[in-house]
Design a protein around this motif. Sequence first.
Motif, short mmCIF file in Angstrom:
data_model
loop_
_atom_site.label_atom_id
_atom_site.label_comp_id
_atom_site.label_asym_id
_atom_site.label_seq_id
_atom_site.Cartn_x
_atom_site.Cartn_y
_atom_site.Cartn_z
N SER A 60 0.89 15.74 32.01
CA SER A 60 -0.21 16.68 31.73
C SER A 60 -0.95 16.16 30.50
CB SER A 60 0.34 18.09 31.50
OG SER A 60 1.05 18.53 32.64
N GLN A 61 -1.98 15.39 30.73
CA GLN A 61 -2.62 14.62 29.67
C GLN A 61 -3.18 15.51 28.55
OE1 GLN A 61 -5.74 12.05 31.04
NE2 GLN A 61 -6.06 11.09 29.06
N LYS A 62 -3.89 16.57 28.92
CA LYS A 62 -4.47 17.43 27.90
C LYS A 62 -3.38 18.11 27.08
CE LYS A 62 -7.96 21.02 27.17
NZ LYS A 62 -9.01 21.86 27.80
N ARG A 65 -1.92 15.57 24.60
CA ARG A 65 -2.86 15.27 23.52
C ARG A 65 -2.93 16.41 22.50
NH1 ARG A 65 -6.80 14.42 26.48
NH2 ARG A 65 -7.99 16.35 26.20
N MET A 66 -3.05 17.65 22.99
CA MET A 66 -3.20 18.80 22.08
C MET A 66 -1.89 19.10 21.34
SD MET A 66 -5.62 21.38 24.33
CE MET A 66 -5.78 22.58 23.00
N THR A 166 -5.60 27.95 25.40
CA THR A 166 -6.47 27.01 26.10
C THR A 166 -5.69 26.22 27.15
OG1 THR A 166 -7.96 26.79 24.20
CG2 THR A 166 -7.97 24.99 25.81
N LEU A 167 -4.51 25.77 26.79
CA LEU A 167 -3.69 25.03 27.76
C LEU A 167 -3.28 25.91 28.93
CD1 LEU A 167 -1.51 22.92 25.31
CD2 LEU A 167 -3.25 22.07 26.89
N THR A 170 -6.11 26.21 31.16
CA THR A 170 -6.45 24.92 31.77
C THR A 170 -5.67 24.71 33.05
OG1 THR A 170 -7.00 23.89 29.64
CG2 THR A 170 -6.37 22.40 31.45
#
Length: 203
Positions: A60-62, A65-66, A166-167, A170
């Motif tokens: 889960s790339q986002k 990163r977060m 946000t995640l 998403t």
Amino acid sequence: MTATPLPPTQATIKFLQQPTSESWIQQAIDHLDTMLLDHSHCERKAAGVALNLMFRYPSSQKLVRMLTAIAQEELEHFEQVNQWLDRRGIALAPLSSPPYAAGLKAEIRKGEPDRMLDSLLVAGLIEARSHERLGLLGLHCPDPELAKFYRGLMASEARHYGAYWTLATTYFDREVVNLRLEELAIVESRLLSTLHPEPRIHS
């Protein structure tokens, strides 16, 4: 001796069903050294939560990163709190845990994708409560420098619970997120409805 009335508390933080009680504020300012020690543990654990989620969902790339950014910031806060412990001559030591975190984690469902959603929302709720309570310490702490330190951390905690929200939105439908968040927020407030006898950030 009559206790001095406390100033009004802050407005309720988004996501939280109930604001923190004045009893907790009084307990916290009466035991600032213990609160600082517990705060150190909380920052370390928060970094661990972010890292664990990264390892669990590496594709889960986002999310990766977060949460990398959050883990780094939590470790920076861990070091900053430890510097305050040094200044006040408080040795790092273990503390017993109140039922708060374990009670929330018990609500996390086992199967995917529910586990991912619940994990993100539980982490977000804990960060939201941290934001509220560090703000209250910043407002009521009798040590001006320490109060300023707490206020300086508030923006970071707000970013963190915003990031978990946000995640969640998403990877999941917003209506599903809102419904589950409301359910978990009720549990979160219930866990804090009785003041834990030992002063803690989440007690």
